[in-house]
Design a protein around this motif. Structure first.
Motif, PDB file in Angstrom:
ATOM      1  N   ASN A  53       0.831  -1.201   0.000  1.00  0.00           N
ATOM      2  CA  ASN A  53       0.000   0.000   0.000  1.00  0.00           C
ATOM      3  C   ASN A  53       0.868   1.254   0.000  1.00  0.00           C
ATOM      4  O   ASN A  53       0.562   2.237  -0.686  1.00  0.00           O
ATOM      5  CB  ASN A  53      -0.940  -0.002   1.207  1.00  0.00           C
ATOM      6  CG  ASN A  53      -2.284  -0.641   0.899  1.00  0.00           C
ATOM      7  OD1 ASN A  53      -2.794  -0.521  -0.205  1.00  0.00           O
ATOM      8  ND2 ASN A  53      -2.850  -1.324   1.881  1.00  0.00           N
ATOM      9  N   ASP A  54       1.969   1.223   0.760  1.00  0.00           N
ATOM     10  CA  ASP A  54       2.922   2.325   0.720  1.00  0.00           C
ATOM     11  C   ASP A  54       3.470   2.512  -0.689  1.00  0.00           C
ATOM     12  O   ASP A  54       3.529   3.627  -1.222  1.00  0.00           O
ATOM     13  CB  ASP A  54       4.100   2.043   1.666  1.00  0.00           C
ATOM     14  CG  ASP A  54       3.786   2.350   3.122  1.00  0.00           C
ATOM     15  OD1 ASP A  54       2.679   2.854   3.400  1.00  0.00           O
ATOM     16  OD2 ASP A  54       4.648   2.084   3.980  1.00  0.00           O
ATOM     17  N   TYR A  59       4.807   5.321  -5.518  1.00  0.00           N
ATOM     18  CA  TYR A  59       4.985   5.326  -6.971  1.00  0.00           C
ATOM     19  C   TYR A  59       4.100   6.387  -7.605  1.00  0.00           C
ATOM     20  O   TYR A  59       4.512   7.100  -8.534  1.00  0.00           O
ATOM     21  CB  TYR A  59       4.695   3.956  -7.559  1.00  0.00           C
ATOM     22  CG  TYR A  59       5.869   3.001  -7.520  1.00  0.00           C
ATOM     23  CD1 TYR A  59       6.967   3.191  -8.354  1.00  0.00           C
ATOM     24  CD2 TYR A  59       5.889   1.921  -6.648  1.00  0.00           C
ATOM     25  CE1 TYR A  59       8.055   2.322  -8.311  1.00  0.00           C
ATOM     26  CE2 TYR A  59       6.969   1.045  -6.597  1.00  0.00           C
ATOM     27  CZ  TYR A  59       8.048   1.261  -7.429  1.00  0.00           C
ATOM     28  OH  TYR A  59       9.131   0.420  -7.391  1.00  0.00           O
ATOM     29  N   ALA A  60       2.861   6.485  -7.125  1.00  0.00           N
ATOM     30  CA  ALA A  60       1.944   7.493  -7.667  1.00  0.00           C
ATOM     31  C   ALA A  60       2.506   8.900  -7.468  1.00  0.00           C
ATOM     32  O   ALA A  60       2.386   9.764  -8.346  1.00  0.00           O
ATOM     33  CB  ALA A  60       0.574   7.369  -7.018  1.00  0.00           C
ATOM     34  N   LYS A  61       3.150   9.150  -6.335  1.00  0.00           N
ATOM     35  CA  LYS A  61       3.717  10.470  -6.069  1.00  0.00           C
ATOM     36  C   LYS A  61       4.782  10.849  -7.092  1.00  0.00           C
ATOM     37  O   LYS A  61       5.053  12.031  -7.311  1.00  0.00           O
ATOM     38  CB  LYS A  61       4.315  10.519  -4.659  1.00  0.00           C
ATOM     39  CG  LYS A  61       3.283  10.577  -3.548  1.00  0.00           C
ATOM     40  CD  LYS A  61       2.574  11.913  -3.466  1.00  0.00           C
ATOM     41  CE  LYS A  61       3.452  12.993  -2.873  1.00  0.00           C
ATOM     42  NZ  LYS A  61       2.700  14.285  -2.753  1.00  0.00           N
ATOM     43  N   VAL A 340      12.756  10.420 -10.218  1.00  0.00           N
ATOM     44  CA  VAL A 340      12.051   9.142 -10.148  1.00  0.00           C
ATOM     45  C   VAL A 340      12.961   8.064  -9.558  1.00  0.00           C
ATOM     46  O   VAL A 340      13.096   6.974 -10.090  1.00  0.00           O
ATOM     47  CB  VAL A 340      11.546   8.718 -11.545  1.00  0.00           C
ATOM     48  CG1 VAL A 340      10.373   9.563 -11.981  1.00  0.00           C
ATOM     49  CG2 VAL A 340      12.664   8.815 -12.581  1.00  0.00           C
ATOM     50  N   ASP A 341      13.571   8.397  -8.427  1.00  0.00           N
ATOM     51  CA  ASP A 341      14.478   7.444  -7.790  1.00  0.00           C
ATOM     52  C   ASP A 341      13.797   6.114  -7.493  1.00  0.00           C
ATOM     53  O   ASP A 341      14.439   5.058  -7.528  1.00  0.00           O
ATOM     54  CB  ASP A 341      15.026   8.034  -6.487  1.00  0.00           C
ATOM     55  CG  ASP A 341      16.029   9.149  -6.744  1.00  0.00           C
ATOM     56  OD1 ASP A 341      16.467   9.266  -7.906  1.00  0.00           O
ATOM     57  OD2 ASP A 341      16.352   9.893  -5.810  1.00  0.00           O
ATOM     58  N   ILE A 342      12.525   6.150  -7.203  1.00  0.00           N
ATOM     59  CA  ILE A 342      11.814   4.920  -6.857  1.00  0.00           C
ATOM     60  C   ILE A 342      11.820   3.923  -8.016  1.00  0.00           C
ATOM     61  O   ILE A 342      11.749   2.716  -7.806  1.00  0.00           O
ATOM     62  CB  ILE A 342      10.366   5.254  -6.403  1.00  0.00           C
ATOM     63  CG1 ILE A 342       9.757   4.061  -5.645  1.00  0.00           C
ATOM     64  CG2 ILE A 342       9.511   5.683  -7.582  1.00  0.00           C
ATOM     65  CD1 ILE A 342       8.445   4.392  -4.979  1.00  0.00           C
ATOM     66  N   LEU A 343      11.924   4.421  -9.251  1.00  0.00           N
ATOM     67  CA  LEU A 343      11.921   3.534 -10.416  1.00  0.00           C
ATOM     68  C   LEU A 343      13.226   2.752 -10.569  1.00  0.00           C
ATOM     69  O   LEU A 343      13.309   1.856 -11.411  1.00  0.00           O
ATOM     70  CB  LEU A 343      11.636   4.327 -11.691  1.00  0.00           C
ATOM     71  CG  LEU A 343      10.189   4.784 -11.900  1.00  0.00           C
ATOM     72  CD1 LEU A 343      10.060   5.553 -13.199  1.00  0.00           C
ATOM     73  CD2 LEU A 343       9.233   3.607 -11.886  1.00  0.00           C
ATOM     74  N   TYR A 442      -0.492  -0.376 -12.857  1.00  0.00           N
ATOM     75  CA  TYR A 442      -0.543   0.484 -14.036  1.00  0.00           C
ATOM     76  C   TYR A 442      -1.074   1.852 -13.613  1.00  0.00           C
ATOM     77  O   TYR A 442      -2.261   2.005 -13.314  1.00  0.00           O
ATOM     78  CB  TYR A 442      -1.433  -0.125 -15.112  1.00  0.00           C
ATOM     79  CG  TYR A 442      -0.828  -1.344 -15.762  1.00  0.00           C
ATOM     80  CD1 TYR A 442      -0.039  -1.232 -16.902  1.00  0.00           C
ATOM     81  CD2 TYR A 442      -1.031  -2.623 -15.232  1.00  0.00           C
ATOM     82  CE1 TYR A 442       0.532  -2.341 -17.501  1.00  0.00           C
ATOM     83  CE2 TYR A 442      -0.460  -3.742 -15.823  1.00  0.00           C
ATOM     84  CZ  TYR A 442       0.318  -3.599 -16.953  1.00  0.00           C
ATOM     85  OH  TYR A 442       0.882  -4.707 -17.532  1.00  0.00           O
ATOM     86  N   LEU A 443      -0.191   2.830 -13.573  1.00  0.00           N
ATOM     87  CA  LEU A 443      -0.538   4.201 -13.235  1.00  0.00           C
ATOM     88  C   LEU A 443      -0.378   5.080 -14.482  1.00  0.00           C
ATOM     89  O   LEU A 443       0.699   5.085 -15.088  1.00  0.00           O
ATOM     90  CB  LEU A 443       0.387   4.731 -12.140  1.00  0.00           C
ATOM     91  CG  LEU A 443       0.241   4.108 -10.751  1.00  0.00           C
ATOM     92  CD1 LEU A 443       1.441   4.466  -9.889  1.00  0.00           C
ATOM     93  CD2 LEU A 443      -1.054   4.563 -10.090  1.00  0.00           C
TER      94      LEU A 443
END
Length: 551
Positions: A53-54, A59-61, A340-343, A442-443
């Motif tokens: 959920n986090d 990712y959306a952010k 986009v470090d999370i990617l 998928y966002l």
């Protein structure tokens, strides 16, 4: 608990700690609200659902197309979604993300049979790609349909329509059948009349019959059907659910009318290259032999698919010499700015979901001029002189289908028209983000515009509005597609007959006479009523997937 699962949990735990640190030390420009309300509720956890959920929210952010409108972590509280199955929890999280945006483009509102207002995501979604339960949901595993690799696992009836003058006098017809399915192998097609489901006679008592009709919407393992085929021959079949491979082409034909050869293609989905390209090549080779200049492309049940396949079909259609921009992808600003470090946690995947090379999605250039973000025309095939194209469309025509229409309407040498009803309205696309090793998120991350900078068609394309053509609704606002009893490619079929009229071919059959000549209702002067207007939405993919960087 296996090692792979433990490794996945550990990776997500470390990611959570890193993100906490990042939020405290290095705020990006598109996250000003985190400074105001804090990030104190994102505490360390080893709970898999809390971590996922986090991840969905974080990712959306960074990559959600409307990410600058999202609240901070403490305001949103992604861990609050704890009801239902894991997939339901994540879907509720996604819906809340969509409802947090100002325009709420990603929220679809509808009424259930009791008149209650319900909400679901229109664009983004999450699917289980583990195949633990066979072909069951989403891009990989569509329920009661065929996925984007051409794999199905059902009886093969895509959709049905029920109509008549009253609840005690109506007929039930099949609107489409998946090629290669049990229903197709039994000889059933679009326009097939169903007069019996199991032991229940259909057509004389709606309140009783609807219980049997609903079986066809609930992915039955088996069903007995009787009735008449589109050619009026009787049938009695037992259909058993099974896995099969399906062509994306419902029907193709060449109509020779009034001295013209008109190419017709009914295309079900923009499936991956393995499933679509050879099939499309074969159709367009037949068109080229007849020097087709006029095309009808039937996309009325095509919810989209892969961007690369949409570009491939566009290049088969356009005349020789067509060049320049087909479309440009515009990603969210954080992606363009490289924030986009999370990617870095997401390896690049191809259309089959396989990891390709060692790059991650964080390594890609998301600016409009970045590698591949502007797609150019590059003519394919031998069909060289198309001048006119009519697209058949409905509310089920979405995403990659709309991308194709929007791209071709900007080609100066083509005349593009629409026949049907307003399309779905999805100008945004996405790429998959893998979570827990079994979920693909998928966002919406980008929108597209054609060579004339036209896009943002969130309300869909209405035939006869910004694109010329004919809006196929009756005086009661009913879609005339719901009353058709003819197979794909039959010139008497209402949408196709109107498309031929748009191409200057007079079929001499008016829309009114077509509807009033429906089989057993031939002598009935009452206007037919669509009885399935509140039927369940088909669980089919509606989207536009960018996999170019994974190919």
């Amino acid at each position: 608990m296996n090692n792979k699962f433990i490794k996945s949990i550990c990776q997500l735990f470390l990611l959570s700690l890193l993100l906490i640190s990042a939020c405290k030390k290095d705020k990006s420009a598109d996250e000003p609200k985190d400074e105001e309300c804090g990030n104190t509720k994102q505490t360390a956890t080893s709970d898999r659902v809390e971590l996922t959920n986090d991840s969905i929210f974080l990712y959306a952010k960074q990559i959600y197309y409307w990410n600058d409108e999202l609240p901070c972590y403490d305001q949103f509280e992604p861990r609050q979604y704890t009801s239902g199955s894991n997939l339901t929890k994540y879907e509720n999280n996604l819906l809340a993300i969509a409802q947090s945006t100002q325009e709420k483009y990603d929220v679809y509102t509808y009424q259930d049979n009791s008149g209650n207002t319900l909400y679901t995501n229109k664009f983004s979604y999450i699917e289980d790609v583990s195949n633990a339960n066979g072909i069951s949901a989403g891009v990989k595993n569509l329920s009661s349909s065929v996925n984007l690799q051409g794999k199905g696992n059902d009886i093969g009836i895509y959709d049905i329509s029920a109509y008549g003058p009253s609840d005690n006098d109506f007929e039930l017809f099949i609107k489409a059948v998946s090629p290669g399915s049990p229903a197709a192998q039994a000889g059933l097609t679009r326009g097939t009349l169903i007069t019996k489901i199991g032991s229940e006679t259909i057509g004389d008592d709606w309140d009783t019959d609807i219980q049997s009709i609903n079986l066809l919407f609930n992915d039955p393992s088996s069903v007995h059907l009787e009735g008449k085929k589109a050619d009026s021959t009787a049938y009695s079949v037992n259909l058993e659910k099974k896995a099969y491979t399906s062509s994306p082409i419902y029907k193709d034909t060449i109509l020779s009318i009034s001295g013209k050869n008109i190419g017709y293609l009914a295309y079900a989905r923009f499936s991956d290259s393995d499933n679509s390209e050879e099939a499309l090549d074969d159709v367009f080779q037949k068109f080229s032999i007849k020097n087709i200049e006029d095309l009808v492309v039937d996309l009325r049940y095509n919810g989209g698919g892969y961007v690369t396949t949409a570009a491939y079909l566009a290049n088969l259609i356009v005349p020789n010499g067509t060049s320049g921009t087909m479309f440009t992808e515009y990603y969210t600003q954080s992606l363009q700015d490289g924030q986009v470090d999370i990617l870095k946690n997401q390896p690049v995947r191809n259309s089959k979901g396989d990891i390709v090379g060692t790059s991650t999605y964080a390594d890609y250039d998301y600016t409009p001029n970045g590698q591949g973000n502007t797609t150019k025309f590059s003519k394919k095939g031998n069909l060289s002189g198309v001048k006119n194209i009519v697209f058949l469309v409905t509310a089920n025509t979405a995403s990659a289908s709309e991308l194709l229409i929007n791209s071709l309407r900007a080609v100066p040498s083509l005349t593009v028209k629409l026949v049907g009803t307003t399309t779905y309205g999805k100008p945004v696309g996405f790429f998959p983000v893998r979570l827990e090793g079994i979920y693909d998120l998928y966002l919406p991350s980008f929108t597209t515009k054609n060579a004339n900078n036209e896009g943002d068609y969130y309300k869909g394309f209405t035939p006869g509005d910004e694109i010329s053509g004919k809006n196929m609704v009756d005086e009661m606002g009913q879609d005339l597609d719901n009353f058709s009893v003819y197979d794909f490619g039959d010139k008497k079929e209402s949408y196709l007959a109107e498309a031929l009229n748009q191409l200057g071919v007079n079929t001499t059959i008016s829309t009114a006479s077509r509807i009033m000549s429906i089989r057993s209702n031939q002598n009935n002067q009452n206007a037919p009523i669509n009885l399935l207007k509140n039927k369940p939405e088909k669980k089919v993919f509606k989207g536009m997937i960018e996999t170019r960087i994974g190919n």
